[in-house]
Design a protein around this motif. Structure first.
Motif, PDB file in Angstrom:
ATOM      1  N   THR A 104      61.713  19.814  35.763  1.00 23.62           N
ATOM      2  CA  THR A 104      62.828  20.412  35.044  1.00 23.62           C
ATOM      3  C   THR A 104      63.668  21.132  36.085  1.00 23.62           C
ATOM      4  OG1 THR A 104      61.460  20.708  33.075  1.00 23.62           O
ATOM      5  CG2 THR A 104      63.496  21.999  33.195  1.00 23.62           C
ATOM      6  N   MET A 105      64.943  20.753  36.181  1.00 19.05           N
ATOM      7  CA  MET A 105      65.862  21.355  37.149  1.00 19.05           C
ATOM      8  C   MET A 105      66.915  22.173  36.425  1.00 19.05           C
ATOM      9  SD  MET A 105      66.817  18.421  39.870  1.00 19.05           S
ATOM     10  CE  MET A 105      65.972  16.883  39.686  1.00 19.05           C
ATOM     11  N   CYS A 106      67.128  23.371  36.890  1.00 22.04           N
ATOM     12  CA  CYS A 106      68.198  24.239  36.401  1.00 22.04           C
ATOM     13  C   CYS A 106      69.039  24.598  37.613  1.00 22.04           C
ATOM     14  CB  CYS A 106      67.622  25.498  35.766  1.00 22.04           C
ATOM     15  SG  CYS A 106      66.543  25.180  34.364  1.00 22.04           S
ATOM     16  N   ASN A 107      70.254  24.102  37.624  1.00 17.56           N
ATOM     17  CA  ASN A 107      71.061  24.145  38.819  1.00 17.56           C
ATOM     18  C   ASN A 107      72.489  24.525  38.441  1.00 17.56           C
ATOM     19  OD1 ASN A 107      72.131  23.609  41.316  1.00 17.56           O
ATOM     20  ND2 ASN A 107      71.488  21.479  41.386  1.00 17.56           N
ATOM     21  N   GLY A 108      73.235  25.054  39.384  1.00 20.18           N
ATOM     22  CA  GLY A 108      74.627  25.379  39.142  1.00 20.18           C
ATOM     23  C   GLY A 108      75.418  25.400  40.424  1.00 20.18           C
ATOM     24  N   ILE A 109      76.728  25.417  40.296  1.00 17.05           N
ATOM     25  CA  ILE A 109      77.567  25.570  41.474  1.00 17.05           C
ATOM     26  C   ILE A 109      77.384  26.987  42.011  1.00 17.05           C
ATOM     27  CG2 ILE A 109      79.934  25.624  42.340  1.00 17.05           C
ATOM     28  CD1 ILE A 109      80.612  23.454  40.275  1.00 17.05           C
ATOM     29  N   HIS A 110      77.400  27.943  41.109  1.00 15.14           N
ATOM     30  CA  HIS A 110      77.145  29.345  41.427  1.00 15.14           C
ATOM     31  C   HIS A 110      75.964  29.812  40.583  1.00 15.14           C
ATOM     32  CE1 HIS A 110      81.457  28.737  42.344  1.00 15.14           C
ATOM     33  NE2 HIS A 110      81.136  29.433  43.412  1.00 15.14           N
ATOM     34  N   SER A 111      75.561  31.053  40.738  1.00 12.76           N
ATOM     35  CA  SER A 111      74.407  31.561  39.987  1.00 12.76           C
ATOM     36  C   SER A 111      74.655  31.561  38.485  1.00 12.76           C
ATOM     37  CB  SER A 111      74.019  32.959  40.464  1.00 12.76           C
ATOM     38  OG  SER A 111      75.102  33.856  40.336  1.00 12.76           O
ATOM     39  N   ARG A 112      75.918  31.717  38.049  1.00  7.52           N
ATOM     40  CA  ARG A 112      76.206  31.689  36.603  1.00  7.52           C
ATOM     41  C   ARG A 112      75.896  30.331  35.990  1.00  7.52           C
ATOM     42  NH1 ARG A 112      81.912  34.339  35.321  1.00  7.52           N
ATOM     43  NH2 ARG A 112      81.712  36.009  36.815  1.00  7.52           N
ATOM     44  N   GLY A 113      76.180  29.246  36.718  1.00  4.54           N
ATOM     45  CA  GLY A 113      75.872  27.908  36.221  1.00  4.54           C
ATOM     46  C   GLY A 113      74.371  27.683  36.124  1.00  4.54           C
ATOM     47  N   ALA A 114      73.633  28.136  37.142  1.00  2.29           N
ATOM     48  CA  ALA A 114      72.171  28.006  37.116  1.00  2.29           C
ATOM     49  C   ALA A 114      71.590  28.841  35.973  1.00  2.29           C
ATOM     50  CB  ALA A 114      71.573  28.430  38.451  1.00  2.29           C
ATOM     51  N   LEU A 115      72.096  30.057  35.791  1.00  2.00           N
ATOM     52  CA  LEU A 115      71.625  30.904  34.695  1.00  2.00           C
ATOM     53  C   LEU A 115      71.928  30.264  33.343  1.00  2.00           C
ATOM     54  CD1 LEU A 115      70.388  33.542  33.664  1.00  2.00           C
ATOM     55  CD2 LEU A 115      72.683  34.556  33.781  1.00  2.00           C
ATOM     56  N   GLY A 116      73.100  29.667  33.197  1.00  2.00           N
ATOM     57  CA  GLY A 116      73.431  28.978  31.947  1.00  2.00           C
ATOM     58  C   GLY A 116      72.476  27.838  31.662  1.00  2.00           C
ATOM     59  N   ALA A 117      72.098  27.085  32.700  1.00  2.00           N
ATOM     60  CA  ALA A 117      71.138  25.996  32.520  1.00  2.00           C
ATOM     61  C   ALA A 117      69.777  26.535  32.083  1.00  2.00           C
ATOM     62  CB  ALA A 117      71.013  25.195  33.813  1.00  2.00           C
ATOM     63  N   VAL A 118      69.336  27.623  32.695  1.00  2.00           N
ATOM     64  CA  VAL A 118      68.059  28.240  32.315  1.00  2.00           C
ATOM     65  C   VAL A 118      68.112  28.733  30.875  1.00  2.00           C
ATOM     66  CG1 VAL A 118      66.541  30.232  32.723  1.00  2.00           C
ATOM     67  CG2 VAL A 118      67.393  28.887  34.664  1.00  2.00           C
ATOM     68  N   ARG A 119      69.174  29.427  30.518  1.00  2.00           N
ATOM     69  CA  ARG A 119      69.271  30.032  29.184  1.00  2.00           C
ATOM     70  C   ARG A 119      69.444  29.010  28.067  1.00  2.00           C
ATOM     71  NH1 ARG A 119      69.720  35.450  28.639  1.00  2.00           N
ATOM     72  NH2 ARG A 119      71.048  35.191  26.822  1.00  2.00           N
ATOM     73  N   THR A 120      69.818  27.781  28.411  1.00  2.00           N
ATOM     74  CA  THR A 120      69.930  26.730  27.399  1.00  2.00           C
ATOM     75  C   THR A 120      68.644  26.602  26.596  1.00  2.00           C
ATOM     76  OG1 THR A 120      71.507  25.509  28.750  1.00  2.00           O
ATOM     77  CG2 THR A 120      70.345  24.253  27.076  1.00  2.00           C
TER      78      THR A 120
END
Length: 143
Positions: free
Chosen positions: A99-115
């Motif tokens: 399972t990968m949670c990734n983003g351009i910036h930390s907000r994108g990665a956090l959004g993927a995690v919080r999904t």
């Protein structure tokens, strides 16, 4: 099930042979870069000239590439980031998942995690995934 937390510099090959959850973009995380390269994802993360604060997502679109960029305000504040949530067979061991949670910036990665972790959104997002993706394998690029 045992759960281990490791920073990317501390990850060894054996750590990647089980079920793996990996958080963070390729700029800071060589493990993420290696796993994305091993996968057959239609979305790639790559450097973008002129963007010094992260690596963008792109996909093949006809004869060219579609780029997914963050959006900035007129004053230069980050308004919208792009995140990627992927669940797929582990390319290091097909009997396990990544399972990968990734983003351009930390907000994108956090959004993927919080999904899938936000108590208010988790249930409806899990239902959406169950309705739209077979075998719990999916990739969602989100803004």
């Amino acid at each position: 099930m045992n759960v281990y937390y490791k920073g990317a510099p501390d990850v060894k090959a054996d750590d990647l042979s089980g079920h793996v959850v990996i958080i963070g973009g390729i700029a800071w995380n060589d493990v993420m870069r290696r796993l994305i390269d091993l996968s057959r994802l239609p979305v790639r993360q790559e450097e973008e000239p002129g963007l010094t604060s992260g690596d963008i997502f792109s996909s093949q679109a006809g004869d060219g590439r579609q780029k997914y960029l963050p959006e900035w305000s007129a004053t230069g504040a980050l308004m919208e980031d792009v995140g990627l949530l992927v669940r797929m067979p582990n390319p290091m061991n097909s009997n396990r998942t990544i399972t990968m949670c990734n983003g351009i910036h930390s907000r994108g990665a956090l959004g993927a995690v919080r999904t899938l972790t936000d108590a208010r959104l988790r249930e409806s997002n899990e239902q959406y995934i169950a309705r739209n993706f077979e075998k719990a394998q999916f990739g969602i690029l989100m803004r």
